[in-house]
Design a protein around this motif. Structure first.
Motif, mmCIF file in Angstrom:
data_model
loop_
_atom_site.group_PDB
_atom_site.id
_atom_site.type_symbol
_atom_site.label_atom_id
_atom_site.label_comp_id
_atom_site.label_asym_id
_atom_site.label_seq_id
_atom_site.Cartn_x
_atom_site.Cartn_y
_atom_site.Cartn_z
ATOM 1 N N THR A 1 0.851 -0.957 0.005
ATOM 2 C CA THR A 1 0.029 0.015 0.089
ATOM 3 C C THR A 1 0.831 1.332 -0.121
ATOM 4 O O THR A 1 1.876 1.402 0.742
ATOM 5 N N TYR A 2 0.415 2.186 -0.694
ATOM 6 C CA TYR A 2 1.424 3.471 -0.802
ATOM 7 C C TYR A 2 0.386 4.562 -0.401
ATOM 8 O O TYR A 2 -0.714 4.904 -0.659
ATOM 9 N N ASN A 3 0.806 5.431 0.314
ATOM 10 C CA ASN A 3 0.350 6.644 0.888
ATOM 11 C C ASN A 3 0.899 7.984 0.396
ATOM 12 O O ASN A 3 2.081 8.148 0.760
ATOM 13 N N PHE A 4 0.333 8.538 -0.731
ATOM 14 C CA PHE A 4 0.832 9.766 -1.468
ATOM 15 C C PHE A 4 0.651 10.965 -0.665
ATOM 16 O O PHE A 4 0.964 12.317 -1.060
ATOM 17 N N GLY A 5 -0.453 10.887 0.323
ATOM 18 C CA GLY A 5 -0.533 12.289 1.133
ATOM 19 C C GLY A 5 -1.489 13.253 0.138
ATOM 20 O O GLY A 5 -2.064 12.862 -0.554
ATOM 21 N N CYS A 6 -0.895 14.454 0.403
ATOM 22 C CA CYS A 6 -1.517 15.555 -0.342
ATOM 23 C C CYS A 6 -0.961 15.552 -1.768
ATOM 24 O O CYS A 6 -1.437 16.439 -2.528
ATOM 25 N N PHE A 7 -0.089 14.869 -2.304
ATOM 26 C CA PHE A 7 0.625 14.914 -3.427
ATOM 27 C C PHE A 7 -0.323 14.509 -4.820
ATOM 28 O O PHE A 7 -0.645 15.281 -5.419
ATOM 29 N N THR A 8 -1.275 13.637 -4.229
ATOM 30 C CA THR A 8 -2.286 13.198 -5.073
ATOM 31 C C THR A 8 -3.408 14.470 -5.443
ATOM 32 O O THR A 8 -3.806 14.589 -6.566
ATOM 33 N N GLY A 9 -3.746 15.066 -4.200
ATOM 34 C CA GLY A 9 -4.803 15.993 -4.493
ATOM 35 C C GLY A 9 -4.145 17.473 -5.272
ATOM 36 O O GLY A 9 -4.670 17.998 -5.992
ATOM 37 N N ILE A 10 -2.685 17.718 -5.031
ATOM 38 C CA ILE A 10 -2.134 18.699 -5.670
ATOM 39 C C ILE A 10 -2.199 18.441 -7.166
ATOM 40 O O ILE A 10 -2.312 19.075 -8.132
ATOM 41 N N LEU A 11 -1.730 16.936 -7.600
ATOM 42 C CA LEU A 11 -1.542 16.562 -8.834
ATOM 43 C C LEU A 11 -3.002 16.627 -9.443
ATOM 44 O O LEU A 11 -3.105 17.235 -10.745
ATOM 45 N N ILE A 12 -3.984 16.266 -9.071
ATOM 46 C CA ILE A 12 -5.293 16.290 -9.716
ATOM 47 C C ILE A 12 -5.782 17.657 -9.779
ATOM 48 O O ILE A 12 -6.154 18.349 -10.803
ATOM 49 N N PHE A 13 -5.419 18.769 -8.919
ATOM 50 C CA PHE A 13 -5.632 20.182 -8.911
ATOM 51 C C PHE A 13 -5.035 20.475 -10.168
ATOM 52 O O PHE A 13 -5.657 21.400 -11.203
ATOM 53 N N LEU A 14 -3.712 20.307 -10.428
ATOM 54 C CA LEU A 14 -3.086 20.940 -11.422
ATOM 55 C C LEU A 14 -3.362 20.143 -12.942
ATOM 56 O O LEU A 14 -3.600 21.063 -13.887
ATOM 57 N N ILE A 15 -3.951 19.056 -12.988
ATOM 58 C CA ILE A 15 -4.280 18.585 -14.139
ATOM 59 C C ILE A 15 -5.800 19.143 -14.355
ATOM 60 O O ILE A 15 -5.895 19.676 -15.705
ATOM 61 N N MET A 16 -6.593 19.551 -13.540
ATOM 62 C CA MET A 16 -7.838 20.181 -13.782
ATOM 63 C C MET A 16 -7.672 21.705 -14.207
ATOM 64 O O MET A 16 -8.569 21.992 -15.095
ATOM 65 N N MET A 17 -6.603 22.100 -13.669
ATOM 66 C CA MET A 17 -6.390 23.421 -14.174
ATOM 67 C C MET A 17 -5.767 23.515 -15.511
ATOM 68 O O MET A 17 -6.314 24.652 -16.211
ATOM 69 N N CYS A 18 -5.123 22.687 -15.848
ATOM 70 C CA CYS A 18 -4.746 22.429 -17.248
ATOM 71 C C CYS A 18 -5.799 22.213 -18.253
ATOM 72 O O CYS A 18 -5.924 22.772 -19.242
ATOM 73 N N VAL A 19 -6.535 21.306 -17.995
ATOM 74 C CA VAL A 19 -7.652 20.835 -18.684
ATOM 75 C C VAL A 19 -8.506 22.381 -18.635
ATOM 76 O O VAL A 19 -9.035 22.677 -19.874
ATOM 77 N N PHE A 20 -9.038 22.870 -17.757
ATOM 78 C CA PHE A 20 -9.846 24.160 -17.935
ATOM 79 C C PHE A 20 -9.100 25.170 -18.652
ATOM 80 O O PHE A 20 -9.816 26.054 -19.465
ATOM 81 N N SER A 21 -7.777 25.426 -18.472
ATOM 82 C CA SER A 21 -7.037 26.438 -19.453
ATOM 83 C C SER A 21 -7.245 26.189 -20.870
ATOM 84 O O SER A 21 -7.169 27.128 -21.831
ATOM 85 N N VAL A 22 -7.214 24.858 -21.266
ATOM 86 C CA VAL A 22 -7.219 24.556 -22.614
ATOM 87 C C VAL A 22 -8.538 24.784 -23.113
ATOM 88 O O VAL A 22 -8.888 25.312 -24.041
ATOM 89 N N ILE A 23 -9.281 24.439 -22.311
ATOM 90 C CA ILE A 23 -10.935 24.679 -22.841
ATOM 91 C C ILE A 23 -11.144 26.279 -22.945
ATOM 92 O O ILE A 23 -11.694 26.449 -23.826
ATOM 93 N N GLY A 24 -10.582 27.026 -22.065
ATOM 94 C CA GLY A 24 -10.908 28.427 -22.058
ATOM 95 C C GLY A 24 -10.061 29.036 -23.283
ATOM 96 O O GLY A 24 -10.678 29.939 -23.791
ATOM 97 N N ALA A 25 -8.821 28.425 -23.422
ATOM 98 C CA ALA A 25 -8.169 28.871 -24.873
ATOM 99 C C ALA A 25 -8.816 28.574 -26.125
ATOM 100 O O ALA A 25 -8.918 29.513 -26.931
#
Length: 185
Positions: free
Chosen positions: A131-155
């Motif tokens: 089992t692996y515990n990534f802590g808040c790394f996973t949350g930050i990664l998901i946030f960054l991916i969503m920001m990239c997706v929304f930026s591309v859609i906005g552009a």
């Protein structure tokens, strides 16, 4: 309850609060005890009934292991194993919650809060669990991916807006004309 189920529950409860080496030591002790008693002709059910609830046994073991030099659980000199328990580093020091569903005296109190193996993937029943515990790394990664997706859609929408707005206006006007009877119906 079988010997395996008893030891699995005891391992689960102990793993929330004690380091892996202590859990292994206690599980080996109880496994050997049950085997020796059944070797004397007693049934597994009889031995397990004598031992009692694995959750209560775990609570007693945890209290004894954590009580400091004065031997009194819950005092200022208690030993804190939270840095040695996998999945437990984020909890406050001295907390004794999280070893069962009833939890008792603290915050966690549910089985799914911590991993049931240590960093090396130790499983007292022979499986190879990791089992692996990534802590808040996973949350930050998901946030960054969503920001990239929304930026591309906005552009894309920003680039197409000089064309999309007039086209949408034409369709809206045609739809309104057809609804009001301007279409000859």
């Amino acid at each position: 309850m079988s010997k395996r189920e008893f030891l699995a529950k005891l391992t689960e409860y102990l793993s929330y609060e004690l380091p892996e080496y202590m859990v292994r030591e206690k599980i080996n002790f109880y496994s050997d005890y049950i085997s020796s008693e059944t070797g004397k002709g007693r049934s597994v059910d009889e031995v397990l009934d004598e031992l009692g609830d694995p959750q209560l046994i775990a609570h007693s073991i945890i209290d004894a292991a954590k009580s400091g030099p004065d031997g009194i659980p819950g005092s200022d000199d208690d030993i804190d194993y939270s840095s040695e328990v996998y999945g437990n580093a984020g909890r406050g020091s001295g907390s004794s919650a999280g070893w069962g569903p009833e939890g008792g005296n603290g915050s966690a109190g549910s089985y799914g809060q911590q991993g049931q193996t240590d960093r090396s993937g130790y499983d007292p029943f022979g499986g190879n669990i990791h089992t692996y515990n990534f802590g808040c790394f996973t949350g930050i990664l998901i946030f960054l991916i969503m920001m990239c997706v929304f930026s591309v859609i906005g552009a894309v929408l920003g680039a197409l807006s000089p064309v999309l707005v007039p086209v949408c206006m034409v369709f809206l006007i045609m739809w309104l004309l057809n609804r009001t009877g301007g279409g000859g119906r």
